[in-house]
Design a protein around this motif. Structure first.
Motif, PDB file in Angstrom:
ATOM      1  N   LEU A   1       0.811  -1.213   0.000  1.00 41.27           N
ATOM      2  CA  LEU A   1       0.000   0.000   0.000  1.00 41.27           C
ATOM      3  C   LEU A   1       0.849   1.270   0.000  1.00 41.27           C
ATOM      4  O   LEU A   1       0.419   2.305  -0.503  1.00 41.27           O
ATOM      5  CB  LEU A   1      -0.940   0.010   1.213  1.00 41.27           C
TER       6      LEU A   1
ATOM      7  N   MET B   1      -4.680   0.220  -3.340  1.00 39.91           N
ATOM      8  CA  MET B   1      -5.692   0.416  -2.306  1.00 39.91           C
ATOM      9  C   MET B   1      -7.093   0.219  -2.874  1.00 39.91           C
ATOM     10  O   MET B   1      -7.953  -0.392  -2.234  1.00 39.91           O
ATOM     11  CB  MET B   1      -5.551   1.814  -1.700  1.00 39.91           C
TER      12      MET B   1
ATOM     13  N   LEU C   1      -6.314   2.843   6.394  1.00 38.95           N
ATOM     14  CA  LEU C   1      -4.849   2.824   6.382  1.00 38.95           C
ATOM     15  C   LEU C   1      -4.292   3.685   7.510  1.00 38.95           C
ATOM     16  O   LEU C   1      -3.389   3.261   8.239  1.00 38.95           O
ATOM     17  CB  LEU C   1      -4.337   3.313   5.031  1.00 38.95           C
TER      18      LEU C   1
END
Length: 235
Positions: free
Chosen positions: A93, A104, A114
């Motif tokens: 990510l 993502m 996140l």
């Protein structure tokens, strides 16, 4: 009574199934483990509380599903391609401190999720992160930039004097663990002599362990505290 016995059967079978499938189901909840857990729970619930369905059918269903899940787990261990298809693969990510928006979106992982996961890793600023990887079990692994990493003994050029030993449990609940004594070469006479110095017997010990440093750590049933706290602390 009928529901009672069905519930007990369901409970016992789930315990047996959990032992068969192993700790993987408990520790790392992958796609396969997620499906297995939900399905087994649904079948067990019907076995416990739904008298309209024959218990023998549900027991058979549990047995078939457990066997299928076990076979899939064994095959996935031997075949990397099968394992990748069943459990998925980690997704990067953050790379080089840069957010990978495409990845993502691919795993449907929002920026809020996140940031929350980073805070759980004690990271409150994105610029501290070099790499962030979303693992198969949904947990986030984070590699910080060099300037923000914790200093280790190796960084300070400190070498350990001796290798660290694994702690050895010797007494638990007042019972001597003979197997651990025999496997690790710990003398019972030595243990009893250590207890005699404290005017204690094995039955007086709640927990005894030979620590990583080789010292004997003891906790007795009677700790000798004048005013032990037996209630929740007031905050």
């Amino acid at each position: 009574m009928h529901i009672f016995f069905r519930t007990m059967i369901a409970f016992i079978m789930l315990l047996v199934i959990a032992r068969i499938l192993g700790k993987q189901v408990l520790s790392n909840m992958t796609f396969h483990d997620f499906v297995t857990g939900i399905t087994l729970g649904a079948i067990a619930a019907n076995l416990a509380f739904n008298p309209k369905i024959e218990s023998s059918y549900l027991v058979l269903s549990l047995a078939v599903f457990t066997t299928t899940s076990f076979v899939i787990a064994v095959v996935s261990i031997k075949s990397r391609k099968v394992r990748k298809w069943i459990t998925g693969s980690p997704t990067v990510l953050i790379e080089g401190g840069k957010l990978l928006e495409g990845n993502m979106k691919k795993v449907k992982y929002s920026l809020d999720s996140l940031i929350q996961s980073l805070r759980e890793k004690d990271v409150f600023d994105l610029h501290e992160v070099e790499y962030a990887v979303l693992e198969d079990n949904g947990k986030l692994s984070v590699l910080k930039k060099h300037d923000y990493r914790t200093i280790t003994k190796k960084d300070l050029h400190i070498t350990p004097k001796a290798p660290t030993n694994f702690p050895i449990e010797l007494i638990m609940d007042g019972q001597l663990i003979e197997r651990n004594l025999n496997e690790h070469g710990v003398s019972r006479k030595w243990l009893e002599s250590e207890l005699e110095h404290k005017n204690k017997r094995i039955s007086d010990v709640f927990y005894a362990v030979k620590s990583t440093s080789g010292k004997l750590m003891l906790d007795f049933y009677q700790d000798g505290l004048k005013q032990p706290i037996d209630k929740e602390l007031n905050t």
